[in-house]
Design an enzyme around this catalytic site. Sequence first.
Site, mmCIF file in Angstrom:
data_model
loop_
_atom_site.group_PDB
_atom_site.id
_atom_site.type_symbol
_atom_site.label_atom_id
_atom_site.label_comp_id
_atom_site.label_asym_id
_atom_site.label_seq_id
_atom_site.Cartn_x
_atom_site.Cartn_y
_atom_site.Cartn_z
ATOM 1 N N ILE A 37 72.075 40.915 17.212
ATOM 2 C CA ILE A 37 72.348 39.552 17.696
ATOM 3 C C ILE A 37 73.626 39.504 18.536
ATOM 4 C CG2 ILE A 37 73.625 38.801 15.611
ATOM 5 C CD1 ILE A 37 71.110 36.489 17.092
ATOM 6 N N GLY A 58 77.179 41.039 6.994
ATOM 7 C CA GLY A 58 75.951 40.873 7.783
ATOM 8 C C GLY A 58 76.205 40.383 9.203
ATOM 9 N N ASP A 60 77.332 37.516 10.169
ATOM 10 C CA ASP A 60 78.621 36.811 10.217
ATOM 11 C C ASP A 60 79.768 37.789 10.503
ATOM 12 O OD1 ASP A 60 80.271 34.636 9.981
ATOM 13 O OD2 ASP A 60 80.075 34.426 7.801
ATOM 14 N N SER A 149 69.180 33.663 6.312
ATOM 15 C CA SER A 149 68.997 33.664 4.840
ATOM 16 C C SER A 149 68.272 34.871 4.259
ATOM 17 C CB SER A 149 68.277 32.386 4.343
ATOM 18 O OG SER A 149 69.158 31.292 4.318
ATOM 19 N N GLY A 151 69.064 38.058 4.358
ATOM 20 C CA GLY A 151 69.902 39.190 3.970
ATOM 21 C C GLY A 151 70.565 38.885 2.639
ATOM 22 N N TYR A 153 71.500 36.246 1.333
ATOM 23 C CA TYR A 153 71.034 35.041 0.642
ATOM 24 C C TYR A 153 69.644 35.190 0.016
ATOM 25 C CZ TYR A 153 75.081 32.180 1.945
ATOM 26 O OH TYR A 153 76.347 31.645 2.063
HETATM 27 N N1 AR6 Z 1 71.859 41.421 14.344
HETATM 28 C C1 AR6 Z 1 70.701 40.852 13.925
HETATM 29 N N2 AR6 Z 1 70.360 40.738 12.627
HETATM 30 C C2 AR6 Z 1 71.223 41.227 11.712
HETATM 31 C C3 AR6 Z 1 72.456 41.830 12.073
HETATM 32 C C4 AR6 Z 1 72.761 41.930 13.445
HETATM 33 N N3 AR6 Z 1 73.894 42.474 13.888
HETATM 34 N N4 AR6 Z 1 73.101 42.215 10.914
HETATM 35 C C5 AR6 Z 1 72.287 41.871 9.888
HETATM 36 N N5 AR6 Z 1 71.160 41.283 10.366
HETATM 37 P P1 AR6 Z 1 72.746 38.068 6.533
HETATM 38 P P2 AR6 Z 1 72.153 35.524 5.197
HETATM 39 C C6 AR6 Z 1 70.006 40.730 9.625
HETATM 40 O O1 AR6 Z 1 73.111 38.682 5.233
HETATM 41 O O2 AR6 Z 1 71.073 36.124 4.401
HETATM 42 C C7 AR6 Z 1 77.189 36.715 5.082
HETATM 43 O O3 AR6 Z 1 78.100 37.394 4.297
HETATM 44 C C8 AR6 Z 1 69.845 41.129 8.184
HETATM 45 O O4 AR6 Z 1 69.171 42.364 8.111
HETATM 46 O O5 AR6 Z 1 73.627 38.328 7.702
HETATM 47 O O6 AR6 Z 1 71.912 34.185 5.838
HETATM 48 C C9 AR6 Z 1 77.603 35.269 5.337
HETATM 49 O O7 AR6 Z 1 78.995 35.128 5.398
HETATM 50 C C10 AR6 Z 1 69.031 39.988 7.627
HETATM 51 O O8 AR6 Z 1 67.649 40.190 7.898
HETATM 52 O O9 AR6 Z 1 72.671 36.460 6.405
HETATM 53 C C11 AR6 Z 1 77.018 34.551 4.165
HETATM 54 O O10 AR6 Z 1 77.858 34.612 3.040
HETATM 55 C C12 AR6 Z 1 69.473 38.779 8.456
HETATM 56 O O11 AR6 Z 1 70.177 39.321 9.567
HETATM 57 C C13 AR6 Z 1 75.742 35.308 3.881
HETATM 58 O O12 AR6 Z 1 75.947 36.627 4.376
HETATM 59 C C14 AR6 Z 1 70.379 37.804 7.711
HETATM 60 O O13 AR6 Z 1 71.268 38.527 6.858
HETATM 61 C C15 AR6 Z 1 74.564 34.727 4.622
HETATM 62 O O14 AR6 Z 1 73.412 35.422 4.234
#
Ligand code: AR6
Length: 202
Positions: A37, A58, A60, A149, A151, A153
């Site tokens: 992303i 992740g 963020d 959500s 990852g 979450y």
């Molecule tokens: N590009 C695209 N997708 C990604 C990337 C990237 N660089 N990195 C991870 N993903 P998550 P959530 C995918 O955990 O579940 C954070 O700590 C990943 O494989 O990023 O909404 C925040 O601060 C997964 O499929 O977000 C919150 O505390 C998806 O993105 C919490 O995590 C979402 O994973 C939010 O959790």
Amino acid sequence: MFEDMKTITGESGNNERKNSRGIRVGTARINLVCGDITEQETDAIVNAANSSLMGGGGVDGAIHRKGGAEILEECKIIRQESYPEGLPTGKAVMTTGGKLKAKRVIHTVGPIWYGGDKGEQELLSQAYRNCLALALENGAKTISFPSISTGAYGYPIEKASLVALRAVIGFLEKNEGIKEVRFVLHSIHDLKIYENTFTEIS
Ligand code: AR6
């Protein structure tokens, strides 16, 4: 509603397949790609944040690392001025993209998965809709979403992909102005799940 469904096949490698699967909804296009992303050049990218807006892991973590300190500075101001108790789940706010290719980052908070009977579906749908509304209000015509959500979450991705695609399609049917909504999936596995859902609902 669905016109012009096709698969564009490009180079592959480095787990960054450039394949793109898309459909047209009204004057907009929804594309599914595998990638990072933080590398997207759309007008806005969406951050799967937490309500503190102070960063995390992740998506963020990657966005704040690559975008630089300016993003966090704006998040601090938003917290002070608009959300002293944190950004509620399902809401969205916008900051600069800092050093990212995208000029803007839209931060939203997806729901934590508690099994499905705590309003998770509606909250996830709201998160997508509020991001799109904010993009439109600010003149962003192209926007990239991660799989919110699914990852940290813990929202099951098969279920989340259905909510995400339905929310985006529903929004685009009612609102004109967005030209591209890009779902950026982080693995081929996740891309395939979104593609299957796409096929099921089209
Ligand atoms: N590009 C695209 N997708 C990604 C990337 C990237 N660089 N990195 C991870 N993903 P998550 P959530 C995918 O955990 O579940 C954070 O700590 C990943 O494989 O990023 O909404 C925040 O601060 C997964 O499929 O977000 C919150 O505390 C998806 O993105 C919490 O995590 C979402 O994973 C939010 O959790």
